[in-house]
Design a protein around this motif. Sequence first.
Motif, PDB file in Angstrom:
ATOM      1  N   PRO A 163      30.900  65.366  47.173  1.00 48.05           N
ATOM      2  CA  PRO A 163      30.948  66.354  48.266  1.00 48.05           C
ATOM      3  C   PRO A 163      31.513  65.801  49.565  1.00 48.05           C
ATOM      4  CG  PRO A 163      28.840  66.439  47.124  1.00 48.05           C
ATOM      5  CD  PRO A 163      29.554  65.225  46.619  1.00 48.05           C
ATOM      6  N   GLU A 164      31.312  64.514  49.809  1.00 47.24           N
ATOM      7  CA  GLU A 164      31.718  63.933  51.087  1.00 47.24           C
ATOM      8  C   GLU A 164      33.211  63.631  51.163  1.00 47.24           C
ATOM      9  OE1 GLU A 164      30.812  60.480  48.384  1.00 47.24           O
ATOM     10  OE2 GLU A 164      30.040  62.504  48.738  1.00 47.24           O
ATOM     11  N   LEU A 165      33.924  63.671  50.034  1.00 46.39           N
ATOM     12  CA  LEU A 165      35.358  63.393  50.017  1.00 46.39           C
ATOM     13  C   LEU A 165      36.149  64.702  50.026  1.00 46.39           C
ATOM     14  CD1 LEU A 165      35.589  60.523  47.360  1.00 46.39           C
ATOM     15  CD2 LEU A 165      35.459  60.320  49.853  1.00 46.39           C
ATOM     16  N   TRP A 343      35.168  59.390  41.180  1.00 45.40           N
ATOM     17  CA  TRP A 343      34.716  60.469  42.048  1.00 45.40           C
ATOM     18  C   TRP A 343      35.861  61.448  42.281  1.00 45.40           C
ATOM     19  CZ3 TRP A 343      29.732  60.980  43.176  1.00 45.40           C
ATOM     20  CH2 TRP A 343      28.911  59.855  43.327  1.00 45.40           C
ATOM     21  N   LEU A 344      35.530  62.740  42.263  1.00 45.16           N
ATOM     22  CA  LEU A 344      36.478  63.809  42.571  1.00 45.16           C
ATOM     23  C   LEU A 344      36.066  64.465  43.878  1.00 45.16           C
ATOM     24  CD1 LEU A 344      38.780  65.860  41.704  1.00 45.16           C
ATOM     25  CD2 LEU A 344      36.918  67.213  40.683  1.00 45.16           C
ATOM     26  N   GLY A 345      36.902  64.377  44.903  1.00 48.37           N
ATOM     27  CA  GLY A 345      36.583  64.991  46.188  1.00 48.37           C
ATOM     28  C   GLY A 345      36.508  66.505  46.092  1.00 48.37           C
ATOM     29  N   VAL A 346      35.421  67.088  46.621  1.00 44.38           N
ATOM     30  CA  VAL A 346      35.256  68.551  46.599  1.00 44.38           C
ATOM     31  C   VAL A 346      34.932  69.125  47.978  1.00 44.38           C
ATOM     32  CG1 VAL A 346      34.594  68.646  44.163  1.00 44.38           C
ATOM     33  CG2 VAL A 346      32.811  68.369  45.907  1.00 44.38           C
ATOM     34  N   GLY A 347      34.835  68.291  49.005  1.00 46.22           N
ATOM     35  CA  GLY A 347      34.739  68.750  50.384  1.00 46.22           C
ATOM     36  C   GLY A 347      33.630  69.734  50.689  1.00 46.22           C
ATOM     37  N   ASN A 358      28.090  73.516  47.857  1.00 44.72           N
ATOM     38  CA  ASN A 358      29.122  74.532  47.619  1.00 44.72           C
ATOM     39  C   ASN A 358      30.488  73.843  47.545  1.00 44.72           C
ATOM     40  OD1 ASN A 358      30.544  76.889  47.317  1.00 44.72           O
ATOM     41  ND2 ASN A 358      30.351  77.527  49.449  1.00 44.72           N
ATOM     42  N   PRO A 359      30.823  73.254  46.395  1.00 45.60           N
ATOM     43  CA  PRO A 359      32.097  72.539  46.257  1.00 45.60           C
ATOM     44  C   PRO A 359      33.287  73.468  46.406  1.00 45.60           C
ATOM     45  CG  PRO A 359      30.602  72.101  44.408  1.00 45.60           C
ATOM     46  CD  PRO A 359      30.040  73.254  45.154  1.00 45.60           C
ATOM     47  N   LYS A 360      34.365  72.957  46.971  1.00 41.98           N
ATOM     48  CA  LYS A 360      35.596  73.735  47.068  1.00 41.98           C
ATOM     49  C   LYS A 360      36.246  73.799  45.693  1.00 41.98           C
ATOM     50  CE  LYS A 360      36.466  72.817  51.969  1.00 41.98           C
ATOM     51  NZ  LYS A 360      37.335  72.155  52.962  1.00 41.98           N
TER      52      LYS A 360
END
Length: 377
Positions: A163-165, A343-347, A358-360
């Motif tokens: 979530p943080e990326l 890790w997959l960034g989801v902002g 609430n991932p993008k």
Amino acid sequence: MGTRIDFNTDPFIHIRRELHQIPEPGFQEEKTQTYLLNYIRDLSQDHLEVKTWRTGILVKVHGYAPAITVGYRTDMDGLPMTEETGLPFSSSHQGMMHACGHDLHMSIALGVLTYFSETQPKDNLLFVFQPAEEGPGGAQPMLETAEFKEWKPDRMIALHIAPELPVGTIGTKTGLLFANTSELFIDLKGKAGHAAYPHQANDMVVAASHFITQLHTIVSRNVSPLDSAVVTIGKISGGTKQNIIAEDARIEGTIRTLSIEAMNLVKERIEGMAKGIEASFDCQTSIDYGANYCQVFNSEKETNDFIDFVKGLDDVEYYESPKAMTGEDFGYFLEEIPGFMFWLGVGSEHGLHSSKLNPKEEAVDVAIKLLINYLKR
């Protein structure tokens, strides 16, 4: 080289939303398994084979000239918490939520599987839909099954949302990525009594309070400052009424360490402190470590190959991840099979295991295309 390929990933946003509405506990993912199987059976079966194990699924994609088998794992279960996102596709299962991104993980896996069902890969692929990652742990027992052993891959990979990326960021590193973890359940039993006569009882609320205070000295006074460990107590319960001295109390928490040695030390100190509490408060204690997950340790060759691949892409950014105290039972696969997790960034403004996560959803497209390009090389 970019991650753009001629493949429509829009349907997998819809799939993610449908999966998001049916989160289920570990080894109870019946609706989820049915949903996935129905989708998989609608794909071209020309070079697919499907096996089930409990609530898990294995899908083998036969390559046209295989030299190796590459495994891709996704987890399936949800978490026991009430969703507070306000999304129109919020969980329909009261008290359960996909608060760790497993709905995204599964939809991404289906997207990659769909592509390779239509475009046969050179090497064999094994898609592992694994139950019970959040507990009690599905990876270790799955590894021991005849179904998995028959199709055991030569390499194993997985992703986890971060979530943080920001979306478009891919993070990983060689070596230790996630910590060793253990659940912690401590039960104390004493003697109940009337609140007006405390000398005639053994109060387990007081005993549990002392125990918790002692537990929080383990990391600061027993673990080397050059090592890392966390002992967190997340739940305390005890007693039945305000004027009854509590006969029972229960402490629930988690242990996280970056080394096996530190994990063993922490458990040894907990057990020693329990004996002290028994002597001090004339009570009995019992300790249950619940699910224990080994560290996620990315193998050097495979991880560096993936990092070089990501760095060569035009529309994603590589991020060298620090070690994390996160727990993941994917580590059991990596104990036996070389590979890596990334890790997959989801902002998301809210983090993992948050009721407001609430991932993008744009990250679904990023991940599907990235993995397709990586696996079809």
